[in-house]
Enzyme design. Structure first.
Site, PDB file in Angstrom:
ATOM      1  N   CYS B 241       0.859  -1.185   0.000  1.00 31.45           N
ATOM      2  CA  CYS B 241       0.000   0.000   0.000  1.00 31.45           C
ATOM      3  C   CYS B 241       0.896   1.235   0.000  1.00 31.45           C
ATOM      4  O   CYS B 241       2.124   1.133   0.053  1.00 31.45           O
ATOM      5  CB  CYS B 241      -0.976  -0.018   1.176  1.00 31.45           C
ATOM      6  SG  CYS B 241      -0.409   0.770   2.685  1.00 31.45           S
ATOM      7  N   CYS B 265       6.900  27.413  -8.412  1.00 32.42           N
ATOM      8  CA  CYS B 265       5.868  26.543  -8.970  1.00 32.42           C
ATOM      9  C   CYS B 265       6.495  25.391  -9.694  1.00 32.42           C
ATOM     10  O   CYS B 265       7.579  25.486 -10.260  1.00 32.42           O
ATOM     11  CB  CYS B 265       4.869  27.309  -9.827  1.00 32.42           C
ATOM     12  SG  CYS B 265       5.195  27.372 -11.562  1.00 32.42           S
ATOM     13  N   CYS B 323      -4.269  -1.778   6.417  1.00 34.85           N
ATOM     14  CA  CYS B 323      -3.397  -2.550   5.514  1.00 34.85           C
ATOM     15  C   CYS B 323      -3.022  -3.871   6.174  1.00 34.85           C
ATOM     16  O   CYS B 323      -3.066  -4.923   5.539  1.00 34.85           O
ATOM     17  CB  CYS B 323      -2.142  -1.743   5.158  1.00 34.85           C
ATOM     18  SG  CYS B 323      -0.930  -2.685   4.209  1.00 34.85           S
TER      19      CYS B 323
END
Lengths: 425, 425
Positions: B241, B265, B323
């Protein structure tokens, strides 16, 4: 629409002034209210952004280029804004070509030349780009309609023609030669031709034009079962042209129309088309803006997620006369090229630094180098899929036994066969 | 708009009837002419295609599914129309998610659930899908506006919310649980969740939801320098996971907003985003329609055109409680699974035939098998790119020395390290 609305407003106002009856004036008031609502409704339609003079790296929501200019700050591209100087011709605005055109438009390419003769149909809707309301328009008109809204900074030229006709081929050639966008450009007036056509004849026409004009181009294709594709770089004289190593089999009907008439149609998927277009335009950006490794050939087998690479030298026995001329020129220019390369290497050796190629590594994973397989020519196959016939004699029949002139070509082949066997063992 | 126009027509006609003065009637005539032109202009707007009851394989230009149904005739997919039974949830409608949504819509997926809280900005225009006239709309509204026109057969559900908030997460969970579209479905109400988010927190939220619901999902990502990406399959209990092997480094500011505030950015390219979306949806189609090899992990390094693959087992020391529960269930179900697999293999052995996987081979090229590299966990790196800090202790610190419970995980690691060394030598 705005003009009509404004004129109606004026006419209604003057009509109102001429009326004396209060109830009639009331009717006009009601009409004016309707008109006001119509005007508001019409304003909610498409609004185009204004052109941008210089690409800015400023990080504001209203800057359409901030994320592209960031490639400079990230050290990927030296001068992103140079993209505005380049012209790219896209032949075939179908499943791959239309997406390639959209990608280049969004990247802010200087000029795009688009070629197609077909019309948009509902049967195209399983691929990206075209919309159902564009059905019946030519693909070129529909593409321009969409692209001009997305990025008005790009200069768009569209040609609704079939490049495999005599007239179409001539117009294609002269459009590539036109240097009004960049008069100082060496060679033809475009920097790159992208072939996104779906048939053998059209590929041969692009090949012919590019060999004649000494024009670098890239080829792309998707298989008829929609699950694999490829892109390929072709540099006249230096890398195999499309006639140097033609496919041994082609569909028995030459183009989509023939296939359709016979009630057969090729499968297609927006995924495979999108991946091939993405790989093609990525290779284009790397080629134009000089970053990363420009792939001479990259395949995509989606069933296995396998991406073969290879390189093909020109065939000294190529049937294309213009290709042979370009090969001669390339050989003649070899000493000058070698000297320039040596000088460049020596200059770089003085300044070179150890900078990691790809600094960001989200998962921090180290992997072994990819194995690049080089294959020259192709082997014959005994079993052909349904609907395919042999177009040409197989490789053994086509090439005479080695003579002095073909030796470099076949030496490579032997050498690469040995490499392949070593890899297989 | 149609209603307004019709009412104006009626009102103008009745006004004309009330007038006796010829010149005033002439004014109304003029107004009626304007109105007629406006009506015609309004009709040239979007025309939607009608819904299609059954997917047809008929080869006519007006059939939007002919090229998809051809996948059956080509032997790629057994029953393409089954795609209408499936529901796919896409979390994050940005550069990857929007294109994935468009691809699935054009493929005729049964139901799409879309989640995003952001608005369209001009700064998004360097990626595919959104158009400048949609600036200011929520991404979910803009996506629905575009997708419903492209394919009205797809059931669209949009959720304008942030799944990392308590309220948003709850709505997300209940939307996945809703089985009204396919009441008989086992597990949750969707067949697959695609994570197309751009930050660590949101990925962890998707991971939490899918572990709790025992929901298979796929993760996707693009690097901040825009030139690499990956897709990944996550099967709770069977494959690692997102918390089993978290990235060792994450951006210091968690989401795009933070990055933007600081005047920084991330770069992005429509090419990389398009390729990653294409690979993601291709993997989705292979998973849902059961063809080809579904990749557990596929990377894309565009600078080298390198596509690493690997597989990651769950971590028995995973910090995610759900999980660990799924891992237990998976181990408990092992004997039954093995018996079923054995029975299936035996049944197939009786009917198997030698059919080439990929019959069409345009270039007739034989290549060696690709080398699939399996890596478990990740090694630490001393130098981190600017703007990144270590989020977690490195792998050595995190895992205690091998005990009985961790042995399977670490045995694999040692084994794979040896394989890697052998490949490198």
């Amino acid at each position: 629409m705005e003009v009509e609305l404004k004129e109606m407003q004026d006419d209604l106002e003057s009509l109102k002034q001429s009326l004396t009856d209060a109830s009639l004036r009331g009717s006009v008031d009601k009409l004016q209210l309707h008109l006001e609502r119509l005007t508001n409704l019409s304003k909610s339609g498409p609004v185009r952004r204004s052109k941008v003079k210089d690409m800015s790296a400023e990080v504001v929501d209203s800057n359409p280029y901030s994320r592209l200019m960031a490639l400079q700050r990230m050290g990927i591209v030296e001068n992103y804004e140079r993209i505005r100087e380049f012209s790219v011709a896209i032949v075939g605005i179908g499943g791959v070509g239309s997406v390639a055109a959209e990608m280049l438009t969004r990247c802010g390419i200087g000029r795009l030349l688009l070629y197609d003769y077909d019309k948009v149909e509902l049967a195209n809707m399983n691929r990206l780009f075209f919309r159902p309301e564009q059905v019946g328009m030519t693909k070129t008109d529909a593409a321009v309609q969409t692209l001009v809204d997305i990025n008005p900074d790009v200069v768009l030229e569209s040609y609704t023609l079939n490049i495999t006709t005599v007239q179409g081929f001539e117009t294609f050639m002269s459009s590539l030669r036109n240097k009004s966008f960049s008069p100082a450009k060496a060679g033809s007036g475009v920097d790159l031709v992208l072939s996104c056509v779906d048939n053998y004849e059209a590929r041969m026409a692009v090949n012919q034009a590019c060999n004649e004009l000494n024009q670098i181009w890239m080829e792309s294709g998707v298989s008829e079962d929609a699950v694999s594709g490829h892109i390929q770089l072709l540099i006249p004289g230096e890398i195999a042209c499309f006639a140097c190593a033609p496919p041994l089999v082609v569909a028995s009907g030459i183009d989509e129309r023939t296939l359709k008439r016979e009630g057969v149609c090729a499968a297609s998927l927006p995924t495979t088309m999108g991946v091939v277009a993405g790989l093609l335009v990525q290779n284009t950006l790397k080629f134009l803006l000089k970053f990363g490794h420009v792939s001479p050939y990259l395949g995509y087998n989606s069933l296995k997620d396998y991406f073969p690479t290879m390189e093909m030298r020109p065939n000294p026995q190529c049937s294309n006369v213009a290709c042979l001329e370009r090969q001669k020129e390339y050989i003649i220019a070899k000493p000058a090229r070698d000297a320039a390369a040596k000088a460049k290497m020596e200059a770089e050796a003085l300044t070179v630094e150890e900078i990691p190629l790809h600094a960001d590594n989200e998962w921090n994973i180290s992997v072994v180098d990819d194995v690049e397989i080089e294959i020259v020519g192709a082997t014959s196959s005994d079993t052909l899929p349904e609907g395919l016939v042999r177009e040409l004699p197989n490789a053994d029949e086509q090439h005479p036994p080695p003579t002095e002139s073909t030796a470099p070509f076949l030496d490579d082949l032997e050498d690469l066969k040995r490499q392949l066997e070593a890899l297989n063992s």
